[in-house]
Design a protein around this motif. Sequence first.
Motif, short mmCIF file in Angstrom:
data_model
loop_
_atom_site.label_atom_id
_atom_site.label_comp_id
_atom_site.label_asym_id
_atom_site.label_seq_id
_atom_site.Cartn_x
_atom_site.Cartn_y
_atom_site.Cartn_z
N PRO A 81 0.85 -1.21 0.00
CA PRO A 81 0.00 0.00 0.00
C PRO A 81 0.87 1.24 0.00
O PRO A 81 1.84 1.34 0.76
CB PRO A 81 -0.79 -0.13 1.30
CG PRO A 81 -0.84 -1.60 1.58
CD PRO A 81 0.49 -2.14 1.10
N LYS A 82 0.54 2.21 -0.86
CA LYS A 82 1.42 3.35 -1.05
C LYS A 82 1.52 4.25 0.18
O LYS A 82 2.49 4.99 0.33
CB LYS A 82 0.96 4.17 -2.27
CG LYS A 82 1.05 3.39 -3.59
CD LYS A 82 2.44 2.79 -3.81
CE LYS A 82 2.57 2.00 -5.10
NZ LYS A 82 1.85 0.73 -5.07
N ASP A 83 0.53 4.18 1.06
CA ASP A 83 0.65 4.97 2.29
C ASP A 83 1.60 4.30 3.29
O ASP A 83 1.88 4.86 4.35
CB ASP A 83 -0.72 5.21 2.93
CG ASP A 83 -1.42 3.94 3.36
OD1 ASP A 83 -0.96 2.83 2.98
OD2 ASP A 83 -2.44 4.04 4.07
N ALA A 135 5.89 8.29 -0.82
CA ALA A 135 6.93 9.18 -0.32
C ALA A 135 8.29 8.78 -0.89
O ALA A 135 8.57 7.59 -1.09
CB ALA A 135 6.96 9.15 1.20
N CYS A 136 9.15 9.78 -1.13
CA CYS A 136 10.46 9.49 -1.71
C CYS A 136 11.44 10.60 -1.39
O CYS A 136 11.11 11.79 -1.48
CB CYS A 136 10.33 9.32 -3.24
SG CYS A 136 11.89 8.99 -4.09
N ASP A 161 11.40 12.19 8.39
CA ASP A 161 10.45 13.31 8.48
C ASP A 161 9.20 13.06 7.63
O ASP A 161 8.09 13.40 8.03
CB ASP A 161 11.13 14.60 8.05
CG ASP A 161 10.26 15.83 8.30
OD1 ASP A 161 9.91 16.06 9.47
OD2 ASP A 161 9.92 16.53 7.33
N LEU A 162 9.39 12.46 6.45
CA LEU A 162 8.23 12.14 5.61
C LEU A 162 7.31 11.15 6.30
O LEU A 162 6.09 11.26 6.23
CB LEU A 162 8.70 11.56 4.27
CG LEU A 162 9.21 12.57 3.23
CD1 LEU A 162 9.78 11.85 2.01
CD2 LEU A 162 8.10 13.52 2.81
N LYS A 169 3.23 12.49 1.30
CA LYS A 169 3.59 11.63 0.16
C LYS A 169 4.28 12.50 -0.90
O LYS A 169 3.82 12.63 -2.02
CB LYS A 169 2.34 10.95 -0.39
CG LYS A 169 1.69 10.01 0.61
CD LYS A 169 2.63 8.84 0.91
CE LYS A 169 2.14 8.02 2.09
NZ LYS A 169 2.56 8.55 3.38
N GLU A 170 5.38 13.12 -0.51
CA GLU A 170 6.10 14.03 -1.38
C GLU A 170 7.37 13.37 -1.90
O GLU A 170 7.86 12.40 -1.32
CB GLU A 170 6.47 15.31 -0.62
CG GLU A 170 5.28 16.12 -0.15
CD GLU A 170 5.70 17.35 0.63
OE1 GLU A 170 6.92 17.50 0.88
OE2 GLU A 170 4.83 18.15 0.98
#
Length: 270
Positions: free
Chosen positions: A96-98, A115-116, A248-249, A255-256
């Motif tokens: 899951p992307k979250d 996030a990346c 921090d992300l 999701k930046e």
Amino acid sequence: MKPITKSQMDSQQKTLKILLVFSRLNDFKHEIYDGFMDKIGGLATVDLYIHQFSTQNAYHFEKVIKDKLSQYDYFAFMLHANHPNEDFLKTVNSIPKDKLLLLEKRNEFIKGKYACVYQDFEQDIYEALQKAKELILKYNTLNCIVQEHYANADYVSEGLSRFAKENNLKCNVYNEVMEETIRPKEAYLILSERYLAEALGYCKNKKMNIGEDVGIVSYNETPIKEVLSGGITVVSTDHFQLGKNAADLILSGKKEHIRNSFLFIQRNSL
């Protein structure tokens, strides 16, 4: 995912779990890990998992991630290769992307909003060389020495070639260090620790003064380069900050895609 509030942090202090996945450990990975843990503090439990991203290990990797999917709140991956095996990408895409965070490099095959923290290898090296422009222009040629299978060699050499062309410098890319490739009045960007040692050895044999007769720039900072041969000039991503940005992300829930800071550290070798 919404940002984690102070009260949520307190309540999740013992339950938030993160799996950090590296392909191998070296000085740079240790710096990333230290920055990550410095920012996370006591707000999460972090497990480090080392996995070789080879074709033979794809099935095992898939099984490990599936088994751990419900055990962790976040999975932070450093996909080191330029083109990871599609079975690995399929497994990463299944998360899951979250819950997903990529370190060091964006990947166009990972779909969705995730996030990346990434390096822009071509632009980073170009901008770092611009900062060193006055020093580099003491020389008539700018060379890149990079091991043949280095994952980001094409991006780094492109950035170097663009800088050389704009400044009317001759430019060469070598995949090994030989005595005849170390020449006076030329500057070298060296991407391998072993190649750096070999180049310094040839300079000594030829009685060339580093920083005067020949310019040396090393890729990626390590503590030894501050004292080696009177100080080796370095271009490097800030590995500690990369780890902090990644943590921090996760803590913010954003999701930046954040471009990590890149450093030019001037010493005596240029």
